[in-house]
Design a protein around this motif. Structure first.
Motif, short mmCIF file in Angstrom:
data_model
loop_
_atom_site.label_atom_id
_atom_site.label_comp_id
_atom_site.label_asym_id
_atom_site.label_seq_id
_atom_site.Cartn_x
_atom_site.Cartn_y
_atom_site.Cartn_z
N ASP A 49 -5.97 -2.34 -13.76
CA ASP A 49 -7.21 -2.68 -13.07
C ASP A 49 -7.03 -3.67 -11.93
OD1 ASP A 49 -8.54 -1.05 -14.82
OD2 ASP A 49 -9.41 -2.68 -16.01
N ASP A 50 -6.01 -4.52 -11.99
CA ASP A 50 -5.85 -5.56 -10.97
C ASP A 50 -4.98 -5.14 -9.78
OD1 ASP A 50 -3.50 -5.48 -12.43
OD2 ASP A 50 -3.23 -7.65 -12.43
N ILE A 51 -4.51 -3.91 -9.76
CA ILE A 51 -3.68 -3.45 -8.64
C ILE A 51 -4.57 -2.94 -7.52
CG2 ILE A 51 -1.95 -1.77 -7.89
CD1 ILE A 51 -0.77 -1.87 -10.68
N ILE A 52 -4.23 -3.31 -6.29
CA ILE A 52 -4.93 -2.80 -5.11
C ILE A 52 -4.00 -1.80 -4.44
CG2 ILE A 52 -5.90 -3.35 -2.86
CD1 ILE A 52 -6.70 -6.08 -4.04
N TRP A 53 -4.50 -0.58 -4.26
CA TRP A 53 -3.71 0.51 -3.69
C TRP A 53 -4.08 0.72 -2.23
CZ3 TRP A 53 -0.17 1.79 -7.09
CH2 TRP A 53 -0.44 1.58 -8.44
N GLU A 54 -3.08 0.87 -1.37
CA GLU A 54 -3.32 1.22 0.02
C GLU A 54 -3.16 2.72 0.14
OE1 GLU A 54 -2.39 -1.39 3.56
OE2 GLU A 54 -0.81 0.13 3.71
N VAL A 55 -4.23 3.41 0.49
CA VAL A 55 -4.24 4.87 0.50
C VAL A 55 -4.81 5.41 1.79
CG1 VAL A 55 -4.40 5.07 -2.01
CG2 VAL A 55 -6.47 4.96 -0.67
N GLU A 56 -4.45 6.65 2.09
CA GLU A 56 -4.98 7.32 3.26
C GLU A 56 -6.33 7.95 2.93
OE1 GLU A 56 -2.15 10.10 4.81
OE2 GLU A 56 -0.66 8.55 5.19
N THR A 57 -7.16 8.07 3.96
CA THR A 57 -8.45 8.72 3.80
C THR A 57 -8.89 9.29 5.14
OG1 THR A 57 -10.73 8.50 3.06
CG2 THR A 57 -9.78 6.60 4.19
N ALA A 58 -9.56 10.43 5.09
CA ALA A 58 -10.16 11.01 6.29
C ALA A 58 -11.61 10.56 6.42
CB ALA A 58 -10.07 12.53 6.24
N ALA A 59 -12.14 9.97 5.35
CA ALA A 59 -13.53 9.51 5.33
C ALA A 59 -13.66 8.14 5.99
CB ALA A 59 -14.01 9.43 3.88
N THR A 60 -14.86 7.82 6.41
CA THR A 60 -15.17 6.49 6.90
C THR A 60 -15.79 5.74 5.73
OG1 THR A 60 -15.56 7.33 9.12
CG2 THR A 60 -16.46 5.16 8.61
N LEU A 61 -15.02 4.86 5.13
CA LEU A 61 -15.45 4.16 3.93
C LEU A 61 -15.69 2.68 4.24
CD1 LEU A 61 -12.89 5.74 1.46
CD2 LEU A 61 -15.30 6.31 1.69
N ALA A 62 -16.87 2.21 3.90
CA ALA A 62 -17.23 0.81 4.13
C ALA A 62 -16.73 -0.05 2.98
CB ALA A 62 -18.73 0.68 4.26
N LEU A 63 -16.60 -1.32 3.24
CA LEU A 63 -16.24 -2.29 2.22
C LEU A 63 -17.22 -2.19 1.05
CD1 LEU A 63 -14.40 -4.68 1.47
CD2 LEU A 63 -16.04 -6.15 2.59
N GLY A 64 -16.71 -2.06 -0.16
CA GLY A 64 -17.55 -1.96 -1.35
C GLY A 64 -17.97 -0.55 -1.72
N ALA A 65 -17.63 0.43 -0.88
CA ALA A 65 -18.02 1.82 -1.16
C ALA A 65 -17.24 2.39 -2.33
CB ALA A 65 -17.79 2.68 0.08
N ALA A 66 -17.89 3.25 -3.09
CA ALA A 66 -17.21 3.98 -4.17
C ALA A 66 -16.44 5.13 -3.56
CB ALA A 66 -18.23 4.50 -5.16
N CYS A 67 -15.34 5.51 -4.21
CA CYS A 67 -14.55 6.64 -3.72
C CYS A 67 -13.91 7.37 -4.89
CB CYS A 67 -13.49 6.19 -2.72
SG CYS A 67 -12.34 4.97 -3.34
N SER A 68 -13.52 8.61 -4.63
CA SER A 68 -12.88 9.47 -5.62
C SER A 68 -11.48 9.81 -5.15
CB SER A 68 -13.67 10.76 -5.78
OG SER A 68 -14.97 10.50 -6.22
#
Length: 104
Positions: A49-68
């Protein structure tokens, strides 16, 4: 075919690609040229739970947004899921945490 950074879950005693809204259990730590047989091990780390992953995305995701997790198990997409954006998207990359919110 395992790739570094691929989200994985354990199903029926085997590692499978994780996609969609469920939190991944593991992240692949090695690249392979072909799909693995039952006898071949895949090195992984737990998706704590405490790991932060740096990932690619084609979406425009705002800070705090949920993602799949995307269909390739390597990217994230917008939508309700176990991921939460903890650093705003920049140049197709964002930082995501899967799991519980940190407590103060």
């Amino acid at each position: 075919t395992p790739k570094v950074g691929m989200a994985l879950n354990l199903t029926g005693g085997k590692l499978v690609a994780a996609t969609g809204t469920v939190k991944p259990q593991f992240v692949c730590m090695a690249e392979r040229d072909a799909a693995q047989t039952a006898e071949q091990l895949i090195p992984v780390i737990a998706a704590a739970d405490d790991i932060i992953w740096e990932v690619e995305t084609a979406a425009t995701l705002a800070l705090g947004a949920a993602c799949s997790i995307g269909t390739d198990s390597l990217t994230v997409v917008s939508g309700s899921g176990a991921g939460k954006v903890v650093a705003a998207t920049e140049n197709g990359v964002c930082r995501v945490r899967f799991g519980a919110e940190p407590t103060a």
